[in-house]
Design a protein around this motif. Structure first.
Motif, mmCIF file in Angstrom:
data_model
loop_
_atom_site.group_PDB
_atom_site.id
_atom_site.type_symbol
_atom_site.label_atom_id
_atom_site.label_comp_id
_atom_site.label_asym_id
_atom_site.label_seq_id
_atom_site.Cartn_x
_atom_site.Cartn_y
_atom_site.Cartn_z
ATOM 1 N N GLY A 91 13.122 2.077 -10.216
ATOM 2 C CA GLY A 91 13.571 0.809 -10.784
ATOM 3 C C GLY A 91 12.837 -0.376 -10.182
ATOM 4 N N PHE A 92 12.757 -1.453 -10.945
ATOM 5 C CA PHE A 92 12.165 -2.704 -10.485
ATOM 6 C C PHE A 92 13.166 -3.816 -10.723
ATOM 7 C CE2 PHE A 92 8.709 0.142 -11.410
ATOM 8 C CZ PHE A 92 7.776 -0.097 -10.409
ATOM 9 N N ILE A 93 13.576 -4.492 -9.656
ATOM 10 C CA ILE A 93 14.543 -5.581 -9.739
ATOM 11 C C ILE A 93 13.791 -6.886 -9.538
ATOM 12 C CG2 ILE A 93 16.643 -6.571 -8.738
ATOM 13 C CD1 ILE A 93 17.491 -3.766 -7.928
ATOM 14 N N ASP B 222 0.815 -1.217 0.000
ATOM 15 C CA ASP B 222 0.000 0.000 0.000
ATOM 16 C C ASP B 222 0.847 1.266 0.000
ATOM 17 O OD1 ASP B 222 0.950 -0.552 2.563
ATOM 18 O OD2 ASP B 222 -0.743 0.440 3.549
ATOM 19 N N GLU B 223 2.181 1.120 0.014
ATOM 20 C CA GLU B 223 3.070 2.288 0.086
ATOM 21 C C GLU B 223 3.830 2.548 -1.209
ATOM 22 O OE1 GLU B 223 5.234 2.929 3.891
ATOM 23 O OE2 GLU B 223 4.659 0.847 4.329
ATOM 24 N N VAL B 224 3.525 1.776 -2.238
ATOM 25 C CA VAL B 224 4.300 1.878 -3.483
ATOM 26 C C VAL B 224 4.240 3.292 -4.051
ATOM 27 C CG1 VAL B 224 4.468 1.087 -5.871
ATOM 28 C CG2 VAL B 224 4.081 -0.566 -4.032
ATOM 29 N N GLU B 225 3.057 3.872 -4.123
ATOM 30 C CA GLU B 225 2.934 5.203 -4.705
ATOM 31 C C GLU B 225 3.684 6.239 -3.868
ATOM 32 O OE1 GLU B 225 -0.498 8.330 -6.317
ATOM 33 O OE2 GLU B 225 -0.976 6.213 -5.959
ATOM 34 N N THR B 226 3.639 6.090 -2.551
ATOM 35 C CA THR B 226 4.372 7.009 -1.672
ATOM 36 C C THR B 226 5.865 6.931 -1.944
ATOM 37 O OG1 THR B 226 2.696 6.701 0.040
ATOM 38 C CG2 THR B 226 4.770 7.692 0.717
ATOM 39 N N GLU C 253 2.361 -2.677 -13.797
ATOM 40 C CA GLU C 253 1.053 -2.531 -14.454
ATOM 41 C C GLU C 253 0.135 -1.626 -13.645
ATOM 42 O OE1 GLU C 253 -2.681 -5.332 -15.980
ATOM 43 O OE2 GLU C 253 -0.836 -6.248 -15.230
ATOM 44 N N LYS C 254 0.128 -1.825 -12.326
ATOM 45 C CA LYS C 254 -0.787 -1.071 -11.475
ATOM 46 C C LYS C 254 -0.447 0.411 -11.430
ATOM 47 C CE LYS C 254 -2.833 -1.006 -6.845
ATOM 48 N NZ LYS C 254 -2.920 -1.685 -5.531
ATOM 49 N N TYR C 255 0.848 0.729 -11.479
ATOM 50 C CA TYR C 255 1.266 2.130 -11.340
ATOM 51 C C TYR C 255 1.810 2.713 -12.648
ATOM 52 C CZ TYR C 255 0.564 1.211 -6.424
ATOM 53 O OH TYR C 255 0.000 0.882 -5.217
ATOM 54 N N SER C 256 1.388 2.152 -13.758
ATOM 55 C CA SER C 256 1.882 2.607 -15.063
ATOM 56 C C SER C 256 1.517 4.059 -15.339
ATOM 57 C CB SER C 256 1.332 1.714 -16.177
ATOM 58 O OG SER C 256 -0.091 1.741 -16.179
ATOM 59 N N TYR D 233 14.268 0.262 -15.417
ATOM 60 C CA TYR D 233 14.061 1.623 -14.936
ATOM 61 C C TYR D 233 12.936 2.352 -15.656
ATOM 62 C CZ TYR D 233 18.033 1.876 -11.761
ATOM 63 O OH TYR D 233 18.880 1.700 -10.696
ATOM 64 N N PHE D 234 12.281 3.210 -14.872
ATOM 65 C CA PHE D 234 11.239 4.095 -15.357
ATOM 66 C C PHE D 234 11.540 5.497 -14.831
ATOM 67 C CE2 PHE D 234 9.506 -0.090 -15.343
ATOM 68 C CZ PHE D 234 8.583 -0.144 -16.379
ATOM 69 N N ARG D 235 10.795 6.465 -15.333
ATOM 70 C CA ARG D 235 10.845 7.834 -14.813
ATOM 71 C C ARG D 235 9.469 8.221 -14.295
ATOM 72 N NH1 ARG D 235 15.890 10.511 -14.272
ATOM 73 N NH2 ARG D 235 17.283 9.555 -15.780
ATOM 74 N N ARG D 236 9.442 8.988 -13.236
ATOM 75 C CA ARG D 236 8.177 9.599 -12.847
ATOM 76 C C ARG D 236 7.744 10.527 -13.966
ATOM 77 N NH1 ARG D 236 8.608 12.395 -7.108
ATOM 78 N NH2 ARG D 236 6.888 13.501 -8.094
ATOM 79 N N VAL D 237 6.487 10.494 -14.348
ATOM 80 C CA VAL D 237 6.035 11.285 -15.493
ATOM 81 C C VAL D 237 6.087 12.776 -15.208
ATOM 82 C CG1 VAL D 237 4.574 9.454 -16.411
ATOM 83 C CG2 VAL D 237 3.619 11.056 -14.751
#
Length: 319
Positions: A239-241, A167-171, A209-212, A228-232
């Motif tokens: 990053g996701f390992i 529940d803290e991923v977006e934070t 997928e959930k936070y795309s 790796y991704f960037r915040r839009v």
């Protein structure tokens, strides 16, 4: 150093202690660990000599780990000596952050390049629970001290535990900025976590997928273990390992040395090579390392039906 699968092995993770000032539930048993006899653990000078030998064989990236490396007596001496090696191009440390408020600036002054901080929750009560007594405030102050010292980019490593911090991923994503990268790491079946039920594992592909809507895939995102991704809305890197769902063994460029001086060419293998017996014979030591690296396993077998978790816990190997 090139192995049998044509991988260039140029990165070593050296664990300087198996002791820690926290007892994270997935890492250490509740009763803690038995302290090794002093003679079993690599002395600071021995650890330095190993790194020096490895740089002569092609290692140019060094990370100090633990346990918690900042509780090791003589750690600043080791940092200074390794930082002075011309061949070391990337020098970092992985820490739980508890002691960074005190040590960030001295580490920078000693020649360290970067810091990775392990932090699985931003909720003080949950942090105290998962670490069995840790102080989240100390870690947050340590992060700010690290920024101030210029040990950037900080890499914040978040082990994902389903039902605990999902529940803290977006934070966490919103923490990413020009000086701090956030990296989500899949829970691995090592040590205490090896006996946890499968419901505590969550695939990073589900999180992506959930936070795309918050993320934009970064060009060249597969240059290392993290995707790796960037915040839009900013320059923050995320990053996701995925060591379980999408293993990156074909690009593995690392070896590990345990606090008691064993070489591990694969984290998930029980095969270990003792290096301490050859410390007084550099030529034999180099031959031993080269032979071990040549036969580095092609991949781990975590997803195989026959997989048996390794006997060492993570704190006895090095993060």
């Amino acid at each position: 150093m090139i192995d049998d699968y044509n991988r260039n092995i140029h990165y070593v993770r050296l664990s300087v202690t198996d002791l820690c000032n926290l007892k994270c539930q997935y890492c250490m048993p509740e009763e803690g660990v038995c302290k090794k006899d002093h003679a079993e653990v690599l002395r600071i000078e021995e650890a330095y000599e190993l790194v020096k030998i490895l740089t002569e064989l092609g290692i140019d990236k060094v990370r100090l780990t633990g346990g918690e490396p900042l509780v090791r007596n003589g750690i600043m001496t080791l940092v200074k000596k390794i930082a002075a090696l011309d061949a070391v191009m990337d020098f970092s440390i992985t820490t739980n952050g508890i002691l960074l408020e005190k040590y960030a600036q001295p580490l920078k002054d000693a020649g360290l390049n970067r810091v990775n901080i392990s932090l699985d929750t931003l909720d003080a009560d949950k942090f105290k629970k998962i670490t069995r007594g840790g102080d989240l405030g100390a870690v947050l102050r340590g992060i700010e001290a690290t920024r101030k010292a210029g040990l950037v980019p900080i890499k914040l490593n978040v082990v994902m535990i389903n039902g605990f911090n999902t529940d803290e991923v977006e934070t966490f994503i919103n923490m990413a900025d020009e000086t701090l990268e956030v990296r989500f790491i899949e829970l691995m079946p090592i040590g205490e976590a090896a006996v946890w039920n499968h419901e505590k594992f969550i695939s990073n592909s589900h999180l992506i997928e959930k936070y795309s809507h918050l993320l934009s895939e970064e060009e060249g995102a597969h240059t290392g273990p993290a995707k790796y991704f960037r915040r839009v809305d900013s320059k923050g890197r995320v990053g996701f390992i995925n060591p379980i769902s999408e293993h990156f063994c074909s690009a593995c460029n690392r070896i590990r040395i345990t606090p008691d001086g064993y070489l591990k060419t694969c984290l998930h293998s029980n095969e270990e090579i003792a290096l301490k017996p050859y410390l007084d014979n550099p030529s034999r030591l180099k031959d031993t390392i080269l032979e071990a690296v040549a036969h580095k396993p092609n991949r781990h077998s975590i997803n195989d039906a026959s997989f048996v978790p390794i006997s060492r816990s993570m704190h006895r190997i090095g993060g």
